[in-house]
Design an enzyme around this catalytic site. Structure first.
Site, PDB file in Angstrom:
ATOM      1  N   ASN A  73     -25.542   2.969  -5.397  1.00  0.00           N
ATOM      2  CA  ASN A  73     -24.336   3.150  -4.571  1.00  0.00           C
ATOM      3  C   ASN A  73     -23.842   4.587  -4.613  1.00  0.00           C
ATOM      4  O   ASN A  73     -23.412   5.141  -3.598  1.00  0.00           O
ATOM      5  CB  ASN A  73     -23.236   2.179  -5.020  1.00  0.00           C
ATOM      6  CG  ASN A  73     -23.534   0.752  -4.567  1.00  0.00           C
ATOM      7  OD1 ASN A  73     -24.189   0.551  -3.545  1.00  0.00           O
ATOM      8  ND2 ASN A  73     -23.065  -0.223  -5.323  1.00  0.00           N
ATOM      9  N   GLY A 133     -26.276   6.744  -2.627  1.00  0.00           N
ATOM     10  CA  GLY A 133     -26.060   6.510  -1.192  1.00  0.00           C
ATOM     11  C   GLY A 133     -24.816   7.247  -0.712  1.00  0.00           C
ATOM     12  O   GLY A 133     -24.823   7.885   0.352  1.00  0.00           O
ATOM     13  N   LEU A 175     -18.896   2.045  -2.119  1.00  0.00           N
ATOM     14  CA  LEU A 175     -17.581   2.691  -2.017  1.00  0.00           C
ATOM     15  C   LEU A 175     -17.761   3.877  -1.088  1.00  0.00           C
ATOM     16  O   LEU A 175     -18.797   4.532  -1.106  1.00  0.00           O
ATOM     17  CB  LEU A 175     -17.191   3.182  -3.424  1.00  0.00           C
ATOM     18  CG  LEU A 175     -15.968   4.060  -3.580  1.00  0.00           C
ATOM     19  CD1 LEU A 175     -14.710   3.208  -3.526  1.00  0.00           C
ATOM     20  CD2 LEU A 175     -16.008   4.790  -4.932  1.00  0.00           C
ATOM     21  N   GLN A 195     -37.222  12.255  -1.954  1.00  0.00           N
ATOM     22  CA  GLN A 195     -37.302  11.650  -0.625  1.00  0.00           C
ATOM     23  C   GLN A 195     -36.193  12.136   0.316  1.00  0.00           C
ATOM     24  O   GLN A 195     -36.412  12.253   1.509  1.00  0.00           O
ATOM     25  CB  GLN A 195     -37.181  10.127  -0.805  1.00  0.00           C
ATOM     26  CG  GLN A 195     -37.783   9.313   0.317  1.00  0.00           C
ATOM     27  CD  GLN A 195     -37.778   7.828  -0.036  1.00  0.00           C
ATOM     28  OE1 GLN A 195     -38.049   7.452  -1.177  1.00  0.00           O
ATOM     29  NE2 GLN A 195     -37.471   6.994   0.919  1.00  0.00           N
ATOM     30  N   TYR A 217     -29.591  -1.909 -21.143  1.00  0.00           N
ATOM     31  CA  TYR A 217     -28.995  -0.564 -21.114  1.00  0.00           C
ATOM     32  C   TYR A 217     -30.090   0.501 -20.979  1.00  0.00           C
ATOM     33  O   TYR A 217     -30.079   1.313 -20.068  1.00  0.00           O
ATOM     34  CB  TYR A 217     -28.191  -0.369 -22.389  1.00  0.00           C
ATOM     35  CG  TYR A 217     -27.458   0.948 -22.490  1.00  0.00           C
ATOM     36  CD1 TYR A 217     -26.297   1.181 -21.758  1.00  0.00           C
ATOM     37  CD2 TYR A 217     -27.905   1.956 -23.350  1.00  0.00           C
ATOM     38  CE1 TYR A 217     -25.606   2.385 -21.875  1.00  0.00           C
ATOM     39  CE2 TYR A 217     -27.221   3.150 -23.476  1.00  0.00           C
ATOM     40  CZ  TYR A 217     -26.068   3.366 -22.733  1.00  0.00           C
ATOM     41  OH  TYR A 217     -25.388   4.565 -22.852  1.00  0.00           O
ATOM     42  N   LYS A 276     -26.987  -4.367 -13.681  1.00  0.00           N
ATOM     43  CA  LYS A 276     -26.489  -4.156 -12.306  1.00  0.00           C
ATOM     44  C   LYS A 276     -25.666  -2.878 -12.231  1.00  0.00           C
ATOM     45  O   LYS A 276     -25.769  -2.110 -11.276  1.00  0.00           O
ATOM     46  CB  LYS A 276     -25.588  -5.325 -11.888  1.00  0.00           C
ATOM     47  CG  LYS A 276     -26.325  -6.561 -11.454  1.00  0.00           C
ATOM     48  CD  LYS A 276     -25.276  -7.544 -10.934  1.00  0.00           C
ATOM     49  CE  LYS A 276     -25.886  -8.836 -10.493  1.00  0.00           C
ATOM     50  NZ  LYS A 276     -24.858  -9.861 -10.253  1.00  0.00           N
ATOM     51  N   THR A 277     -24.821  -2.669 -13.233  1.00  0.00           N
ATOM     52  CA  THR A 277     -23.968  -1.467 -13.222  1.00  0.00           C
ATOM     53  C   THR A 277     -24.835  -0.215 -13.218  1.00  0.00           C
ATOM     54  O   THR A 277     -24.596   0.716 -12.445  1.00  0.00           O
ATOM     55  CB  THR A 277     -23.022  -1.473 -14.436  1.00  0.00           C
ATOM     56  OG1 THR A 277     -22.122  -2.568 -14.290  1.00  0.00           O
ATOM     57  CG2 THR A 277     -22.233  -0.186 -14.546  1.00  0.00           C
ATOM     58  N   LEU A 288     -20.507   7.996 -14.482  1.00  0.00           N
ATOM     59  CA  LEU A 288     -20.415   7.611 -15.903  1.00  0.00           C
ATOM     60  C   LEU A 288     -20.191   6.112 -16.086  1.00  0.00           C
ATOM     61  O   LEU A 288     -20.169   5.643 -17.227  1.00  0.00           O
ATOM     62  CB  LEU A 288     -19.251   8.346 -16.583  1.00  0.00           C
ATOM     63  CG  LEU A 288     -19.534   9.720 -17.188  1.00  0.00           C
ATOM     64  CD1 LEU A 288     -19.846  10.742 -16.099  1.00  0.00           C
ATOM     65  CD2 LEU A 288     -18.343  10.219 -17.996  1.00  0.00           C
TER      66      LEU A 288
END
Ligand code: NAD
Ligand code: UDP
Length: 312
Positions: A99, A102, A63, A162, A145, A91-92, A73
């Site tokens: 994401n 980034g 996004l 980094q 989780y 994945k979440t 959250l």
């Protein structure tokens, strides 16, 4: 100038309270949520506000929005929901964190991760300070989780080392209050809803396991303080929880008492890897954030029962 703040998971239980707080502080809020466990009703009162925007979006997909701060959250938090699709939960946690990290790097935003006491697993040290490394089963039903949240913490600290990213990590202990959904499945909402409906109160195991319950307003204050902490070198992780510790049986009795319910307690099998005890050490939050919880269990339960009563 208004601070532009992104809240992922903003239509959920905690996220919607955080959006309220940010709007009250005069921020320009973007709420991102895929509505898996969240609900538009939680943010309905904000939808007409020109400083509030809702974007239906899954954080596993990148996004791009211009913001100054990101609260991450997004993630189902109740065991029944995060175990419903464990691959999506992992994945979440992991892709969602990547994401948001980034994005934070591109737009030079500060980013806060809503981590959890679950990173301590079924702890052998009690109560749990932040430097305890935890006892987590990597292949059990809670692992999607627990390990997802642990990996997210790792990514946060690697991005700091980094990429010199401005990160904050809070480890949230069991939090409850208004806007938990009726079918959330976590213990406080389950017990209150069962008691108000006159249904059996379902204790898993013998009810001797403990949890430390924090009212939502205390958590939001702690999380907000951490995000706005001026010492860039203080990244956490910091425990945000209420050290008042109760057995699940004590909680059931308290809820029965406070609702004057005629419900009976029934005992169901204990799910695997269910932590036997949990209680935060909060010295770090007291020292660095000048934060401690103020709302004792009875007071918070009273407000939560009042919230659920008209919904039943
Ligand atoms: P919740 O389930 O009410 O909220 C989670 C929100 O994230 C929901 O609105 C859901 O729709 C959204 N979401 C889930 N997957 C998503 C995805 N892939 N993309 C976009 N949105 C997604 O739970 P909560 O109690 O409000 O928890 C919020 C956060 O706080 C979670 O990250 C949770 O791990 C953390 N946390 C909560 C507690 C607690 O006791 N409430 C304790 C520790 C940590
Ligand atoms: N629990 C219970 N009955 C319920 C729901 C949960 O006895 O209807 C127990 C659960 O087994 C755990 C504790 O209450 O020991 C807290 O569960 P919750 O799902 O709220 O949070 P977590 O286990 O993630 O701390």
């Amino acid at each position: 100038m208004r601070k532009r703040v992104l809240v992922t998971g903003g239509a959920g239980f905690l996220g919607s309270h955080l959006c309220d707080r940010l709007i009250r502080e005069g921020s320009d809020v973007i709420c991102v949520d895929n509505l898996f466990t969240g609900n538009k009703d939680n943010i309905r009162h904000l939808l007409g506000n020109p400083y509030f925007e809702f974007i239906r979006h899954d954080v596993t997909v990148p996004l791009y929005v211009e913001v100054d701060q990101i609260y991450n959250l997004a993630c189902p938090a109740s065991p029944i929901h995060y175990q419903h699709d464990p691959i999506q939960t992992a994945k979440t946690s992991v892709l969602g964190a990547l994401n948001m990290l980034g994005l934070a790097r591109r737009v030079k935003a500060r980013v806060l991760q809503a981590s959890t006491s679950e990173v301590y697993g079924d702890p052998e040290i009690h109560p749990q300070p932040e430097n305890y490394r935890g006892c987590v089963n990597p292949i059990g039903i809670r692992s999607c989780y627990d390990e997802g949240k642990r990996m997210a913490e790792t990514l946060f600290f690697d991005y700091k080392r980094q990429e010199n990213l401005d990160i904050k990590v809070v480890r949230i202990f069991n939090t409850y209050g208004p806007r938990m959904s009726l079918n959330d499945g976590r213990v406080i909402s389950n017990f209150i809803v069962q008691a108000l409906k006159g249904e059996d109160i379902t204790i898993y195991g013998d009810g001797s396991q403990t949890r430390s319950f924090q009212y939502v307003d205390d958590l939001i204050e702690g999380m907000y303080k951490m995000m706005n902490e001026t010492d860039k070198d203080f990244c956490g992780p910091v425990n945000i929880g209420n050290p008042g510790e109760f057995t699940i049986k004590q909680l059931a009795e308290k809820v029965l008492n406070m609702t004057s319910s005629a419900s009976k307690i029934v005992y169901k099998p204990l799910p695997s890897d269910d932590p036997a005890q949990r209680c935060p050490v909060i010295d770090l939050a007291i020292k660095k954030l000048d934060w401690k919880p103020h709302i004792p269990l009875e007071e918070g339960l009273k407000k939560t029962i009042e919230y659920f009563r008209p919904l039943i």
